[in-house]
Design a protein around this motif. Structure first.
Motif, PDB file in Angstrom:
ATOM      1  N   VAL A  77       0.805  -1.201   0.034  1.00 26.94           N
ATOM      2  CA  VAL A  77       0.062  -0.174  -0.009  1.00 26.94           C
ATOM      3  C   VAL A  77       0.940   1.167  -0.112  1.00 26.94           C
ATOM      4  CG1 VAL A  77      -1.461   1.489   1.609  1.00 26.94           C
ATOM      5  CG2 VAL A  77      -1.847  -1.250   1.220  1.00 26.94           C
ATOM      6  N   LEU A  78       2.025   1.200   0.867  1.00 23.61           N
ATOM      7  CA  LEU A  78       2.737   2.421   1.122  1.00 23.61           C
ATOM      8  C   LEU A  78       3.510   2.815  -0.427  1.00 23.61           C
ATOM      9  CD1 LEU A  78       4.234   2.135   4.535  1.00 23.61           C
ATOM     10  CD2 LEU A  78       2.691   4.092   3.681  1.00 23.61           C
ATOM     11  N   HIS A  82       3.731   5.793  -2.784  1.00 22.31           N
ATOM     12  CA  HIS A  82       4.862   6.336  -3.032  1.00 22.31           C
ATOM     13  C   HIS A  82       5.059   6.492  -4.732  1.00 22.31           C
ATOM     14  CE1 HIS A  82       8.867   7.619  -2.319  1.00 22.31           C
ATOM     15  NE2 HIS A  82       9.400   6.581  -2.798  1.00 22.31           N
ATOM     16  N   LEU A  83       4.979   5.552  -5.358  1.00 18.88           N
ATOM     17  CA  LEU A  83       4.960   5.693  -6.747  1.00 18.88           C
ATOM     18  C   LEU A  83       4.167   6.529  -7.456  1.00 18.88           C
ATOM     19  CD1 LEU A  83       5.298   1.728  -7.710  1.00 18.88           C
ATOM     20  CD2 LEU A  83       7.077   3.654  -8.130  1.00 18.88           C
ATOM     21  N   ARG A  90       8.148  13.829  -8.121  1.00 17.57           N
ATOM     22  CA  ARG A  90       9.601  14.405  -8.438  1.00 17.57           C
ATOM     23  C   ARG A  90      10.115  14.321  -9.587  1.00 17.57           C
ATOM     24  NH1 ARG A  90      12.591  11.500  -3.089  1.00 17.57           N
ATOM     25  NH2 ARG A  90      14.409  12.644  -4.482  1.00 17.57           N
ATOM     26  N   LEU A  91       9.703  13.061 -10.309  1.00 22.03           N
ATOM     27  CA  LEU A  91      10.100  13.015 -11.855  1.00 22.03           C
ATOM     28  C   LEU A  91       9.605  14.045 -12.693  1.00 22.03           C
ATOM     29  CD1 LEU A  91       9.480   9.010 -12.288  1.00 22.03           C
ATOM     30  CD2 LEU A  91      11.770  10.375 -12.463  1.00 22.03           C
ATOM     31  N   ALA A  92       8.297  14.511 -12.281  1.00 24.23           N
ATOM     32  CA  ALA A  92       7.665  15.588 -13.191  1.00 24.23           C
ATOM     33  C   ALA A  92       8.303  16.915 -12.828  1.00 24.23           C
ATOM     34  CB  ALA A  92       6.160  15.931 -12.719  1.00 24.23           C
ATOM     35  N   THR A 104      16.508   1.444  -4.298  1.00 19.84           N
ATOM     36  CA  THR A 104      17.091   1.040  -2.836  1.00 19.84           C
ATOM     37  C   THR A 104      16.212   0.621  -1.950  1.00 19.84           C
ATOM     38  OG1 THR A 104      18.851   2.758  -3.253  1.00 19.84           O
ATOM     39  CG2 THR A 104      18.329   1.943  -1.056  1.00 19.84           C
ATOM     40  N   THR A 105      14.722   1.343  -2.196  1.00 23.65           N
ATOM     41  CA  THR A 105      13.521   0.877  -1.479  1.00 23.65           C
ATOM     42  C   THR A 105      13.312  -0.366  -1.660  1.00 23.65           C
ATOM     43  OG1 THR A 105      12.987   3.475  -1.167  1.00 23.65           O
ATOM     44  CG2 THR A 105      11.288   1.728  -0.852  1.00 23.65           C
ATOM     45  N   VAL A 106      12.913  -0.724  -2.902  1.00 18.85           N
ATOM     46  CA  VAL A 106      12.684  -2.101  -3.616  1.00 18.85           C
ATOM     47  C   VAL A 106      13.609  -3.095  -3.228  1.00 18.85           C
ATOM     48  CG1 VAL A 106      12.137  -3.278  -5.677  1.00 18.85           C
ATOM     49  CG2 VAL A 106      11.253  -0.946  -5.548  1.00 18.85           C
ATOM     50  N   GLN A 107      14.812  -2.865  -3.009  1.00 18.54           N
ATOM     51  CA  GLN A 107      15.701  -3.847  -2.642  1.00 18.54           C
ATOM     52  C   GLN A 107      15.630  -4.166  -1.046  1.00 18.54           C
ATOM     53  OE1 GLN A 107      19.506  -2.075  -3.890  1.00 18.54           O
ATOM     54  NE2 GLN A 107      19.625  -2.883  -5.985  1.00 18.54           N
TER      55      GLN A 107
END
Length: 112
Positions: A77-78, A82-83, A90-92, A104-107
């Motif tokens: 859910v988080l 986040h995505l 932040r990408l925009a 890093t978070t996914v790892q």
């Protein structure tokens, strides 16, 4: 006499840091996450009680597995929020460093 685990105050430390980023979850998501975490907290207390009562190891492991699954659901859910929120924004704004942070978070989530 019951042993008490000292409450750790991560948020107090984080909130006092002016450089700390914050997420902005809708109230419905916060309520859902809080409900899930309260349930997990109860599961942990139950597991602790099982250990104290010398319950059969396999039964405790089953409960640990269920609790881990519940924690993984909270993480999903988080991560979804986040995505769709933080990373997208932040990408925009042109901040491509967020991609390294995301990896890093996914790892961290995949460690087991």
């Amino acid at each position: 006499m019951t042993s008490q685990i000292p409450e750790v105050s991560f948020m107090t430390e984080l909130e006092s840091d002016p450089s700390c980023r914050k997420s902005h979850h809708p109230d419905s998501v916060k309520k859902d996450l809080t409900t899930r975490l309260n349930r997990i907290e109860g599961q942990i207390r139950g597991i602790k009680g099982m250990v104290e009562k010398d319950i059969y190891c396999d039964d405790i492991i089953t409960q640990l597995s269920a609790t881990q699954s519940a924690l993984n659901s909270v993480a999903k859910v988080l991560l979804d929020g986040h995505l769709k929120g933080c990373v997208k924004d932040r990408l925009a704004a042109g901040d491509v460093e967020v991609l390294d942070e995301l990896l890093t978070t996914v790892q961290k989530l995949m460690r087991k």
